[in-house]
Structures are given as C-alpha cells and as structure tokens.
Design an enzyme around this catalytic site. Structure first.
Site, PDB file in Angstrom:
ATOM      1  N   ARG A  69       0.841  -1.195   0.000  1.00  0.00           N
ATOM      2  CA  ARG A  69       0.000   0.000   0.000  1.00  0.00           C
ATOM      3  C   ARG A  69       0.874   1.241   0.000  1.00  0.00           C
ATOM      4  NH1 ARG A  69      -1.784   0.719   4.445  1.00  0.00           N
ATOM      5  NH2 ARG A  69      -1.171  -1.190   5.488  1.00  0.00           N
ATOM      6  N   TYR A 197      -1.811  -3.661  -6.613  1.00  0.00           N
ATOM      7  CA  TYR A 197      -1.446  -4.441  -5.429  1.00  0.00           C
ATOM      8  C   TYR A 197      -2.406  -4.307  -4.261  1.00  0.00           C
ATOM      9  CZ  TYR A 197       1.661  -7.255  -2.639  1.00  0.00           C
ATOM     10  OH  TYR A 197       2.183  -8.291  -1.914  1.00  0.00           O
ATOM     11  N   LYS A 206      -9.466  -2.494   2.334  1.00  0.00           N
ATOM     12  CA  LYS A 206      -9.271  -1.289   3.160  1.00  0.00           C
ATOM     13  C   LYS A 206     -10.113  -0.121   2.657  1.00  0.00           C
ATOM     14  CE  LYS A 206      -5.822  -3.614   5.031  1.00  0.00           C
ATOM     15  NZ  LYS A 206      -5.910  -4.343   6.257  1.00  0.00           N
ATOM     16  N   HIS A 226     -10.305  -2.415  11.999  1.00  0.00           N
ATOM     17  CA  HIS A 226      -9.184  -3.209  11.488  1.00  0.00           C
ATOM     18  C   HIS A 226      -8.855  -4.290  12.520  1.00  0.00           C
ATOM     19  CE1 HIS A 226      -4.773  -3.129   9.842  1.00  0.00           C
ATOM     20  NE2 HIS A 226      -5.516  -3.994   9.190  1.00  0.00           N
ATOM     21  N   SER A 248      -1.042  -3.592  10.327  1.00  0.00           N
ATOM     22  CA  SER A 248      -0.752  -4.569   9.275  1.00  0.00           C
ATOM     23  C   SER A 248       0.569  -5.278   9.561  1.00  0.00           C
ATOM     24  CB  SER A 248      -0.652  -3.862   7.921  1.00  0.00           C
ATOM     25  OG  SER A 248      -1.859  -3.226   7.615  1.00  0.00           O
ATOM     26  N   CYS A 250       1.384  -7.496  11.875  1.00  0.00           N
ATOM     27  CA  CYS A 250       1.781  -7.660  13.282  1.00  0.00           C
ATOM     28  C   CYS A 250       1.178  -8.928  13.871  1.00  0.00           C
ATOM     29  CB  CYS A 250       1.367  -6.456  14.111  1.00  0.00           C
ATOM     30  SG  CYS A 250       2.390  -5.003  13.812  1.00  0.00           S
ATOM     31  N   ASP A 277      -8.824  -9.820   9.588  1.00  0.00           N
ATOM     32  CA  ASP A 277      -8.380  -8.458   9.250  1.00  0.00           C
ATOM     33  C   ASP A 277      -9.405  -7.371   9.543  1.00  0.00           C
ATOM     34  OD1 ASP A 277      -6.315  -6.778   8.224  1.00  0.00           O
ATOM     35  OD2 ASP A 277      -7.345  -6.630   6.311  1.00  0.00           O
ATOM     36  N   ARG A 365       2.305 -12.151  -0.336  1.00  0.00           N
ATOM     37  CA  ARG A 365       1.016 -12.513   0.253  1.00  0.00           C
ATOM     38  C   ARG A 365       0.443 -13.789  -0.337  1.00  0.00           C
ATOM     39  NH1 ARG A 365      -1.318  -8.662   4.179  1.00  0.00           N
ATOM     40  NH2 ARG A 365       0.234  -7.029   4.232  1.00  0.00           N
TER      41      ARG A 365
HETATM   42  O1  SAT Z   1      -2.394  -4.541   1.314  1.00  0.00           O
HETATM   43  S1  SAT Z   1      -3.501  -4.709   2.261  1.00  0.00           S
HETATM   44  O2  SAT Z   1      -3.976  -3.386   2.685  1.00  0.00           O
HETATM   45  O3  SAT Z   1      -4.589  -5.416   1.629  1.00  0.00           O
HETATM   46  C1  SAT Z   1      -2.996  -5.606   3.597  1.00  0.00           C
HETATM   47  C2  SAT Z   1      -2.539  -4.820   4.761  1.00  0.00           C
HETATM   48  O4  SAT Z   1      -1.739  -3.904   4.642  1.00  0.00           O
HETATM   49  O5  SAT Z   1      -2.992  -5.134   5.881  1.00  0.00           O
HETATM   50 MN    MN Z   2      -4.816  -5.335   7.581  1.00  0.00          MN
END
Ligand code: SAT
Ligand code: MN
Length: 582
Positions: A69, A197, A206, A226, A248, A250, A277, A365
C-alpha cells in the site's frame, strides 16, 4: 447485466470515459474463473504452481515498484480538510476531478473492463453491504472472487433499487507518478489508479470495508474496524468471541488461527477463526455488540508463516490460492523466508531471478478462501455475526507496553486504543521499524477525522452500557536489554487470551496500576512454559519514567486534533498523568 438502473447507468458512464475494448459482467462462477485464469496464464500475469502439490494455485509477480500500500498516495476527498483530519492526506473533490479523473480518460483502451459485484458480509445479513468494482485487472477479479462473496450473491442482495459503494480501478500505467487512491466518503465512492497491489486495488478491503464503511458506521451507529475476530473455546465447550486490532503485518492472521500449546490443547482449548483483518460491529437485538467479518478470504503475509507458526494458514493455502511475490522452488512450489525447507539452494526469488535475499518480498502474500482454513468458525456465515465479549488493542513495541493489561472502563479503553503505537512494517511503503502512533491500528484506514472517530467510539460504549465488551491492550513484542523478544508469542499467546477470558468472566487476578489492571505474577498460566527467571516480571513491568515520557508523546499527538479531540480523551490523559505522579 443487472436490473439495477443506477448500476447500469454508472457502468455506461465509466465505460465512455475509460474506453475499454469490452465490458464483462462477472457472475463469480467456476467457469468464468477458469476462463480468466487461463487467459492470465497465457499472457504471463499468472504462473501455474505445481498442480499436483498445490492444485488450483497460481503465482503472480507484481511490478517491482508496486508491492505494498502506498499511504502517501492515498487520499480522503471529503468536503473539508478538517473532515479528513490531521492523520489523512486530503484532496478536495475539485482537485480530484482535475488531477486524478483525467488519468482515467482512455485508461482501459485495448483492455476489458470487468464489472465486479461483491458482497461484504454473509448473504442475507442485515449488516452486509454491496460494492461494485470496475477494474481492468483480471488479477484483481480473481482475488476479489476469493476475498468477497462475488457475483450473483452480491447482485441478489443489491436488487433493483439497492445502493452500493462505487469503486473504479485501473492499472493505468502502473507508475507511482500517476498513482492515486482517492476516497469520497460523502458519495461512498473510490477511485484507484496506477497500482494493482493488495489494499490499493482490491477495493472491497481497506478502501470500502474501512475507509468508506467507517463514515457509514458513524452515520448509522456501528463500527468498521481493522480487527481479527476469534472464538475462544474453553474445555467446557463454551465459545467466547473477541476482536483484536493490530497494525498490518503484526500477527492478526496468526492470532486468529492460533493452535493452543500442548497442555491446553489436550484439555480442550481451541481457537475458531471468524476473521483475520476486518470486523464490522453492530448492536444486536439483545443489546450485545455483534461482529461480522465482511470478507470471505485471507490476504495474509507469507514470510514467517510456517507449520510451526501457523499450521492452519499453511493448510488453507494448499489449494485454490493466489500467491503474490513469493519465491518458488525448482518444482514450482511456493516458498519464503521462515517456511519449512527454505534453505533449498535453488530458489527463484519474487522477481523471477536467482535469489539475492530476500527471496520472497517481505510483503508477499497469499490470497486464500477462508473456508479452507481448518479452524474456520461454524459461525462464519451467520448473518447475525458473533457476540463480542472482549476487544484487544495491540502494538509492536520493544519497550513500555506490558504483555497485557485491562482498561478501567470503556472510555479508558478507547483511550488505550487512541494512544496505541507500533513499529512500522513492510505492509506499507516507507521506513520499517520506526515507532508511530497508530490509533486502533486505523491510522492508514480511518476515512474521517480521527477525533470524531474517537467520539463515535465513546458513544458506542455508552450505548452498550454493561453489555459493552471489555477492553484490553497486549504487546507480544517486548524486548530485553539485549534486544531479544521476551515472550515466545504464537501459540503461547493463548495463555494471555485465557487471562482475558478470566477477566471477562469476573475472575483472573490482577493488580491495579496507573495504566490499568495488570496480571499478578501468577495471573497468567505458565504451566509447561519455560520462561527464564524474572522474565514474567519484565513482561509485566511498568516503568513509570518511560510512561511519563509516553504521556508527553500522547499530549503532542492529541494536540494535532484541536477542537475535534473529545473532552473525554483529554480527561483520560490528565487522569493518567495524575496516577503516574502519585
Ligand atoms: O495490502 S492490504 O492493505 O490489503 C494488507 C494490509 O496492509 O494489511
Ligand atoms: Mn490489515
């Protein structure tokens, strides 16, 4: 096609601007998915994984400048800058129209524009919401099919007159120079261009489920968070549900799929996964707070995931999974740092070359269907969701925050969430390992003024009264003087969940400290755990000096919000300072 006029009209409008070669309405069927995948294998967007060991699995290698991101290119386009608040990048709607919209002009020439209807939440749930993503990326479509209830289920929920969140996505030229992820909370609309991505491109995640759903929840009286959602089953077979917010990368996925340590597993302790998530929480008819997972799949971080750290995730990714930016073995099986067998000499890295480390990108991922996870909860599709008894906030902190503590009440719990801090990870572009304030793990995802967001949290607690969940804070990442982690983490975190459960049930021993209730030395069940002498004391220690410094950091952070900071938050800080001074 759909009978929904608003939808048909919008699709036509967008097509006339983006000028795709063709428009394809997605129904989410097996057949459609097979055709899409065949096309992507043919043009190299996907590589086939070893189909006998990983049936239905594919690898995608993203552009090397498009791997996470990009928060600095993510904007909230609300009416006023103040509505976006000091923690968001703001762009006026006029500027978005002149700066971003022209990039969509002809952007889909020679490409197919896919119309992707998707449902966030279980079919038939009063809490579920429909989104439509228009995208020129078949990779995005294939991911959305795993991550959401896509196609027919969404159109059925939408009906002829239903409303939906508009999401327009184009790969554009993939240049970070012309990359923007814009959110229009008032219009419930998203424009994303220049990235393929993760959270930049899978708009249900998100963008909709947090940044747009947040303001919707504020207006309608619910929370879009979140957070993972898990069910903790005790030896009597009773399941208690908890939500937990961590930034994210963690360990949300690991905690949501936790396998208890031996001594606990054999007694009947078990963790059920509802979500890893995102959690949407509404008050139910009985006055309790219920959570649904709006998603249908996991977009989990690959590196570090192994049979040791997360066997449930490893089982979930054995089939029908899209891997992005992982490394591969000679026989085309996915592999990454931390996974069993990683030291294999012949590994191809995430860019397709021999591997100078890292072999897998640190933010590589897996996209896997939730239903494939052995620990998936029986309540996964329950339209009412699951009743939440505890909310857990957590950060990645080498110092200051103890292993676990409980807030004194809801408002103090909101303060714990609002003042959370964490070391940054590879999930977003930028420096890794610097401490930043990340309230409720929502810093990059709160679609409106964070001061107002805390105000909304306070109101939600008042509404719940005695039935509102209890609020806790955890830190698995505390380090000793030699910079080594003090707590083993992973499955052993069950011991902390058990203390939280005890507290929820009015049991569990704790001492009152200036920051909240901390377990007594024997509060946490350490049977069978080989912790060094004094380690538990270090994990639970409260360093008053460090906390006094912490209050200065909080004060500075709160200062950014001016008038929008709820008085109750200022009051919490003053009380904390007083308790620390005593
Ligand atoms: O790239 S995502 O936002 O889907 C995953 C994340 O950063 O938690
Ligand atoms: Mn996340």
């Amino acid at each position: 096609m759909s009978a929904n006029e608003k939808l048909a009209k919008w699709v036509n409008e967008v097509a006339s601007v983006t000028q795709p070669e063709r428009v394809a309405w997605c129904d989410g069927s097996e057949d459609e998915n097979r055709r899409l995948i065949e096309g992507m294998v043919k043009d190299g967007t996907l590589l086939e994984m070893n189909q006998s060991k990983y049936p239905g699995c594919y690898l995608h290698r993203s552009h090397t400048t498009d791997v996470a991101r990009t928060e600095h290119l993510t904007f909230i386009c609300s009416k006023t800058k103040d509505d976006a608040g000091p923690t968001n990048n703001w762009m006026s709607t006029d500027e978005a129209k002149t700066r971003v919209w022209p990039l969509f002009q002809g952007a889909m020439k020679g490409r197919t524009m896919f119309v992707v209807p998707y449902l966030m939440g279980p079919a038939g749930s009063p809490y579920s919401k429909v989104g439509i993503e228009l995208t020129d990326s078949p990779y995005v479509v294939a991911n959305m099919r795993i991550m959401t209830r896509m196609g027919k289920a969404a159109l059925d929920h939408l009906g002829a007159r239903g409303d939906f969140c508009k999401g327009l996505h184009s790969l554009g030229d993939l240049s970070p120079e012309r990359r923007f992820i814009c959110h229009f909370p008032e219009a419930r609309e998203i424009w994303s261009i220049g990235s393929g991505y993760g959270g930049n491109a899978l708009l249900g995640k998100k963008c909709f489920a947090l940044r747009i759903a947040g303001p919707m929840g504020r207006d309608e009286g619910w929370l879009a968070e979140h957070m993972l959602i898990l069910g903790l089953e005790d030896p009597q077979g009773q399941v208690t549900y908890m939500c937990a917010a961590f930034p994210s990368a963690c360990g949300k996925t690991n905690l949501a799929m936790l396998i208890p340590p031996e001594g606990f597993k054999s007694k009947g302790w078990k963790v059920w996964t509802v979500g890893d998530d995102i959690s949407w929480m509404h008050y139910g008819p009985d006055g309790r707070l219920y959570a649904i997972n709006p998603e249908a799949g996991f977009f989990g971080v690959a590196p570090g995931t192994s049979d040791q750290t997360n066997p449930n995730a490893m089982a979930a990714v054995k089939k029908n999974t899209i891997f992005t930016n992982v490394a591969v073995t000679e026989d085309m099986c996915p592999i990454w740092e931390g996974m069993e067998g990683f030291s294999l000499p012949k590994v191809t890295d995430w860019t397709g070359k021999a591997w100078p480390p890292p072999a897998a990108h640190p933010n590589s991922r897996f996209t896997a269907p939730a239903k494939q996870c052995p620990s998936v909860s029986k309540e996964f599709d329950n339209p009412q969701g699951v009743p939440i008894s505890a909310i857990i906030f957590g950060g990645r902190r080498a110092k200051v925050a103890p292993l676990v503590y409980q807030s004194m009440n809801w408002a103090h719990g909101v303060f714990l969430g609002a003042t959370m801090a964490s070391e940054t990870t590879a999930a977003a572009t930028g420096q890794v390992g610097v401490v930043r304030r990340d309230p409720m793990a929502m810093l990059p995802f709160c679609g409106y003024n964070m001061g107002d967001y805390w105000g909304h949290w306070l109101k939600m607690g008042e509404r719940g009264g005695d039935k509102a969940p209890k609020i806790f804070h955890v830190n698995w990442f505390r380090r000793d003087v030699n910079n080594k982690f003090l707590w083993p983490g992973f499955g052993e975190n069950l011991r902390v969940l058990k203390w939280i459960l005890d507290r929820v049930q009015g049991k569990g021993s704790a001492v009152e400290t200036p920051i909240g209730s901390v377990p007594t030395g024997d509060g946490i069940d350490t049977a069978g755990l080989k912790l060094g002498a004094g380690v538990m004391d270090q994990l639970l220690a409260i360093d008053r000096q460090a906390w006094k410094e912490e209050t200065r950091g909080i004060q500075e952070f709160f200062g950014k919000f001016g008038e929008r900071l709820p008085a109750a938050m200022r009051e919490q800080l003053e009380q904390l300072k007083k308790r620390l001074a005593k």
